[in-house]
Each structure stands twice: as C-alpha cells, then as structure tokens.
Motif scaffolding. Structure first.
Motif, PDB file in Angstrom:
ATOM      1  N   LEU A   1      14.599 -28.045 -14.887  1.00  0.00           N
ATOM      2  CA  LEU A   1      15.151 -29.401 -14.807  1.00  0.00           C
ATOM      3  C   LEU A   1      14.209 -30.339 -14.052  1.00  0.00           C
ATOM      4  O   LEU A   1      13.958 -31.479 -14.469  1.00  0.00           O
ATOM      5  CB  LEU A   1      16.522 -29.370 -14.121  1.00  0.00           C
ATOM      6  N   LEU A   2      13.686 -29.842 -12.925  1.00  0.00           N
ATOM      7  CA  LEU A   2      12.746 -30.671 -12.163  1.00  0.00           C
ATOM      8  C   LEU A   2      11.466 -30.946 -12.947  1.00  0.00           C
ATOM      9  O   LEU A   2      10.891 -32.034 -12.870  1.00  0.00           O
ATOM     10  CB  LEU A   2      12.412 -29.992 -10.828  1.00  0.00           C
ATOM     11  N   THR A   3      11.034 -29.937 -13.735  1.00  0.00           N
ATOM     12  CA  THR A   3       9.827 -30.142 -14.556  1.00  0.00           C
ATOM     13  C   THR A   3      10.067 -31.213 -15.614  1.00  0.00           C
ATOM     14  O   THR A   3       9.232 -32.102 -15.839  1.00  0.00           O
ATOM     15  CB  THR A   3       9.420 -28.822 -15.217  1.00  0.00           C
ATOM     16  N   SER A   4      11.243 -31.148 -16.281  1.00  0.00           N
ATOM     17  CA  SER A   4      11.558 -32.177 -17.285  1.00  0.00           C
ATOM     18  C   SER A   4      11.694 -33.555 -16.639  1.00  0.00           C
ATOM     19  O   SER A   4      11.209 -34.571 -17.155  1.00  0.00           O
ATOM     20  CB  SER A   4      12.855 -31.810 -18.013  1.00  0.00           C
ATOM     21  N   GLU A   5      12.362 -33.567 -15.436  1.00  0.00           N
ATOM     22  CA  GLU A   5      12.486 -34.848 -14.730  1.00  0.00           C
ATOM     23  C   GLU A   5      11.114 -35.378 -14.307  1.00  0.00           C
ATOM     24  O   GLU A   5      10.839 -36.578 -14.390  1.00  0.00           O
ATOM     25  CB  GLU A   5      13.381 -34.671 -13.497  1.00  0.00           C
ATOM     26  N   LEU A   6      10.251 -34.429 -13.895  1.00  0.00           N
ATOM     27  CA  LEU A   6       8.887 -34.828 -13.523  1.00  0.00           C
ATOM     28  C   LEU A   6       8.124 -35.383 -14.721  1.00  0.00           C
ATOM     29  O   LEU A   6       7.392 -36.373 -14.605  1.00  0.00           O
ATOM     30  CB  LEU A   6       8.157 -33.627 -12.916  1.00  0.00           C
ATOM     31  N   ASN A   7       8.306 -34.746 -15.891  1.00  0.00           N
ATOM     32  CA  ASN A   7       7.658 -35.270 -17.104  1.00  0.00           C
ATOM     33  C   ASN A   7       8.170 -36.661 -17.448  1.00  0.00           C
ATOM     34  O   ASN A   7       7.401 -37.559 -17.821  1.00  0.00           O
ATOM     35  CB  ASN A   7       7.896 -34.312 -18.267  1.00  0.00           C
ATOM     36  N   ASP A   8       9.514 -36.830 -17.304  1.00  0.00           N
ATOM     37  CA  ASP A   8      10.074 -38.172 -17.553  1.00  0.00           C
ATOM     38  C   ASP A   8       9.499 -39.197 -16.583  1.00  0.00           C
ATOM     39  O   ASP A   8       9.145 -40.318 -16.952  1.00  0.00           O
ATOM     40  CB  ASP A   8      11.601 -38.128 -17.423  1.00  0.00           C
ATOM     41  N   LYS A   9       9.441 -38.796 -15.285  1.00  0.00           N
ATOM     42  CA  LYS A   9       8.882 -39.720 -14.293  1.00  0.00           C
ATOM     43  C   LYS A   9       7.420 -40.032 -14.573  1.00  0.00           C
ATOM     44  O   LYS A   9       6.963 -41.168 -14.393  1.00  0.00           O
ATOM     45  CB  LYS A   9       9.024 -39.133 -12.877  1.00  0.00           C
ATOM     46  N   ASN A  10       6.684 -39.008 -15.031  1.00  0.00           N
ATOM     47  CA  ASN A  10       5.275 -39.260 -15.390  1.00  0.00           C
ATOM     48  C   ASN A  10       5.172 -40.231 -16.558  1.00  0.00           C
ATOM     49  O   ASN A  10       4.312 -41.120 -16.576  1.00  0.00           O
ATOM     50  CB  ASN A  10       4.592 -37.939 -15.739  1.00  0.00           C
ATOM     51  N   ALA A  11       6.076 -40.075 -17.556  1.00  0.00           N
ATOM     52  CA  ALA A  11       6.063 -41.011 -18.684  1.00  0.00           C
ATOM     53  C   ALA A  11       6.405 -42.421 -18.218  1.00  0.00           C
ATOM     54  O   ALA A  11       5.767 -43.401 -18.617  1.00  0.00           O
ATOM     55  CB  ALA A  11       7.063 -40.551 -19.754  1.00  0.00           C
ATOM     56  N   VAL A  12       7.432 -42.497 -17.311  1.00  0.00           N
ATOM     57  CA  VAL A  12       7.787 -43.826 -16.774  1.00  0.00           C
ATOM     58  C   VAL A  12       6.625 -44.423 -15.993  1.00  0.00           C
ATOM     59  O   VAL A  12       6.312 -45.620 -16.085  1.00  0.00           O
ATOM     60  CB  VAL A  12       9.055 -43.706 -15.888  1.00  0.00           C
ATOM     61  N   ILE A  13       5.947 -43.575 -15.196  1.00  0.00           N
ATOM     62  CA  ILE A  13       4.796 -44.063 -14.409  1.00  0.00           C
ATOM     63  C   ILE A  13       3.680 -44.531 -15.331  1.00  0.00           C
ATOM     64  O   ILE A  13       3.024 -45.555 -15.094  1.00  0.00           O
ATOM     65  CB  ILE A  13       4.319 -42.962 -13.446  1.00  0.00           C
ATOM     66  N   LYS A  14       3.451 -43.779 -16.417  1.00  0.00           N
ATOM     67  CA  LYS A  14       2.420 -44.207 -17.371  1.00  0.00           C
ATOM     68  C   LYS A  14       2.768 -45.544 -18.008  1.00  0.00           C
ATOM     69  O   LYS A  14       1.919 -46.434 -18.129  1.00  0.00           O
ATOM     70  CB  LYS A  14       2.256 -43.144 -18.452  1.00  0.00           C
ATOM     71  N   SER A  15       4.060 -45.682 -18.413  1.00  0.00           N
ATOM     72  CA  SER A  15       4.469 -46.970 -19.006  1.00  0.00           C
ATOM     73  C   SER A  15       4.368 -48.101 -17.990  1.00  0.00           C
ATOM     74  O   SER A  15       3.927 -49.209 -18.293  1.00  0.00           O
ATOM     75  CB  SER A  15       5.904 -46.859 -19.534  1.00  0.00           C
ATOM     76  N   LEU A  16       4.767 -47.797 -16.722  1.00  0.00           N
ATOM     77  CA  LEU A  16       4.641 -48.830 -15.680  1.00  0.00           C
ATOM     78  C   LEU A  16       3.187 -49.183 -15.417  1.00  0.00           C
ATOM     79  O   LEU A  16       2.842 -50.351 -15.171  1.00  0.00           O
ATOM     80  CB  LEU A  16       5.308 -48.351 -14.387  1.00  0.00           C
ATOM     81  N   THR A  17       2.308 -48.166 -15.471  1.00  0.00           N
ATOM     82  CA  THR A  17       0.870 -48.432 -15.283  1.00  0.00           C
ATOM     83  C   THR A  17       0.331 -49.320 -16.401  1.00  0.00           C
ATOM     84  O   THR A  17      -0.424 -50.274 -16.157  1.00  0.00           O
ATOM     85  CB  THR A  17       0.102 -47.110 -15.235  1.00  0.00           C
ATOM     86  N   LYS A  18       0.740 -48.991 -17.653  1.00  0.00           N
ATOM     87  CA  LYS A  18       0.316 -49.847 -18.773  1.00  0.00           C
ATOM     88  C   LYS A  18       0.846 -51.268 -18.618  1.00  0.00           C
ATOM     89  O   LYS A  18       0.129 -52.254 -18.820  1.00  0.00           O
ATOM     90  CB  LYS A  18       0.822 -49.255 -20.090  1.00  0.00           C
ATOM     91  N   ARG A  19       2.134 -51.366 -18.197  1.00  0.00           N
ATOM     92  CA  ARG A  19       2.731 -52.702 -17.987  1.00  0.00           C
ATOM     93  C   ARG A  19       2.020 -53.456 -16.889  1.00  0.00           C
ATOM     94  O   ARG A  19       1.774 -54.670 -16.984  1.00  0.00           O
ATOM     95  CB  ARG A  19       4.223 -52.531 -17.643  1.00  0.00           C
ATOM     96  N   LEU A  20       1.633 -52.711 -15.810  1.00  0.00           N
ATOM     97  CA  LEU A  20       0.909 -53.333 -14.698  1.00  0.00           C
ATOM     98  C   LEU A  20      -0.458 -53.840 -15.144  1.00  0.00           C
ATOM     99  O   LEU A  20      -0.874 -54.954 -14.783  1.00  0.00           O
ATOM    100  CB  LEU A  20       0.770 -52.327 -13.563  1.00  0.00           C
ATOM    101  N   LYS A  21      -1.142 -53.031 -15.975  1.00  0.00           N
ATOM    102  CA  LYS A  21      -2.447 -53.480 -16.505  1.00  0.00           C
ATOM    103  C   LYS A  21      -2.266 -54.711 -17.381  1.00  0.00           C
ATOM    104  O   LYS A  21      -3.061 -55.659 -17.310  1.00  0.00           O
ATOM    105  CB  LYS A  21      -3.093 -52.349 -17.295  1.00  0.00           C
TER     106      LYS A  21
END
Length: 268
Positions: free
Chosen positions: A54-74
């Motif tokens: 569960l933590l791994t899946s949540e971590l993957n989701d958070k990584n995807a959110v972080i990637k999208s936020l990074t793209k949005r920030l750029k």
C-alpha cells in the motif's frame, strides 16, 4: 532375587519412561509455542507486506503527483518568464510613448508661442492700419477744405495766381503722398491677409496636434491599465508558484517520511 531385580529394572524403566514422557511433553509445549510465535510472525509479515505494498502504491501515486507538479511548475516558470518579457516590452513602449508625448508638448508649446507672436503682429498691423485710415481721413478733410478755399478764391484768381501755384504744388504733393499711402495700405492689407492665412494654418496644425496628443494620452491610459492588469496577473502567478513550491516541499517532506518509514519497515 531375580524378580526383585526385574521389578527394580521395571521401576527404573518406568521412571525413565515418565521422564522421557515429561521431556516429550516439554518439547511439544515448546514446539507449540514456537509454532504460535511463527504464526504470529507470519501474520505480522503478511500485514507488513500488505502495508508495504500500500505504501509503495501510495509512493508511486505521490511520485506521479510530484512529477505533474514539477511539470506544472516548469510551465508556470516559463509563463512567468513570458510575462516578464511582455512586461518589459510594455514598459519600453510606455517610455517611447512618454517621450513622444513630451516632444509633442514641447512642439505644441513652441507653436503656441509662435501663434502668440503672430497675434501680436496682427494687432500691431491693425493699429497701424487704423492710424493710416485716420491719416487718410485727415488728408481728405484737408482736401475738402482746400477745394472750398479754391471755390471761394475763384473771383480773386488773378490776384492770387502765385498762391494758386503754391496750392497746386501742395496739392500734387498731397496727392503723391496719398498715392503712396494707398499703395502702402494695400501692401499692409495683403500682408494682413497672409498673416491671417498663416494663423489659420497654424490653428489647424495646433488642433491636429492636440487631437494627436489626446489620442496618445488615451493610448497611455490604456497601456497603464494593461500594465496594471499584467502586474496583477504576475502577482497571482508568483503567488501560485509559491503555493506550488509549498505543496512541492510538503510532498517532498511527506515522501521523505514515507521513505524513512518504509526503510524502517524493510529493516524490520
């Protein structure tokens, strides 16, 4: 004696069997405890494995959110750079328009001064024309008086021939002076017409400059309004970027906590 010996041996064997039975019971109890501990550890391991997944899946989701936020920030950074470039171009255009307005004001002031000078010249010419007209009336009055004097002296023409010649010479001089005055008056009228024509032209030019100045002023006000809107948009973009940065930092700290917890769970 043999029976006694066998009985003693049987008693010893029975005691040994009881001891072996007790040892087996202890071993069975220990084995049961080991099995129970193994079952508890197995249950804990399965629970931890599920929590880890569960933590791994949540971590993957958070990584995807972080990637999208990074793209949005750029994207926001690129948009902020475009807004800065647009703001600089607007400020440069505003400076150019301000310089144009200043030049137009100076030119209008020079035209107003020139118009004032021409107005003063027209007034002087008007005064001079009035003086010439008064002089003309005076000369006409003198001519009428002289004509009356000539009519009155027709009976004494023989006696006053010398005086008549003097009067004729004076009349010719007056007529020549009157001719010169008339010619000068015509020239002054032509000059006055030219000055009035130039004054009208200058008034037209002045009105055109004033219209152009008003248009430039309206354009400056419009550019000021656009500049204010761009500043507001830039402030909103900066505020959004700061919020995104805070969310990014919060997500990063949460990811660090999750990774720390995951590493401790893996160690366990």
């Amino acid at each position: 004696s043999i029976i006694k010996k066998q009985r003693q041996e049987l008693q010893l064997l029975i005691a040994e069997l009881k001891e072996r039975d007790r040892e087996l019971n202890d071993m069975v109890a220990v084995h049961q405890r080991h099995i129970q501990a193994w079952e508890g550890d197995r249950h804990k391991i399965l629970t931890l494995a599920e929590r880890c997944s569960l933590l791994t899946s949540e971590l993957n989701d958070k990584n995807a959110v972080i990637k999208s936020l990074t793209k949005r920030l750029k994207f926001l950074e690129s948009q902020q750079n475009d807004s800065k470039a647009t703001l600089e171009n607007t400020q440069q255009k505003f400076k150019e328009l301000t310089q144009k307005v200043t030049d137009s004001s100076v030119h209008c002031q020079a035209l107003e001064e020139k118009n004032q000078d021409l107005h003063c010249s027209v007034l002087e010419l008007s005064v001079k024309t009035g003086q010439l007209q008064a002089r003309e009336q005076e000369l006409l009055t003198m001519l009428r008086l002289k004509d009356n004097a000539l009519i009155e002296t027709t009976d004494h023409i023989n006696e006053f021939t010398c005086k008549l010649k003097k009067l004729e010479s004076a009349l010719r001089a007056v007529k020549s002076e009157d001719f010169c005055l008339n010619r000068e008056q015509k020239e002054l009228r032509l000059t006055l017409k030219e000055l009035m024509h130039q004054t009208n032209k200058l008034k037209d030019v002045l009105s055109e400059k004033m219209e152009e100045n008003s248009k430039q002023h309206e354009e400056i006000l419009h550019l000021k309004h656009e500049n204010g809107c761009l500043k507001n948009e830039l402030a909103l973009a900066v505020e959004k970027a700061e919020r995104k940065d805070e969310l990014y930092q919060f997500a990063k700290s949460k990811q660090a906590r999750i990774e720390k917890e995951l590493s401790s769970l893996r160690q366990v």
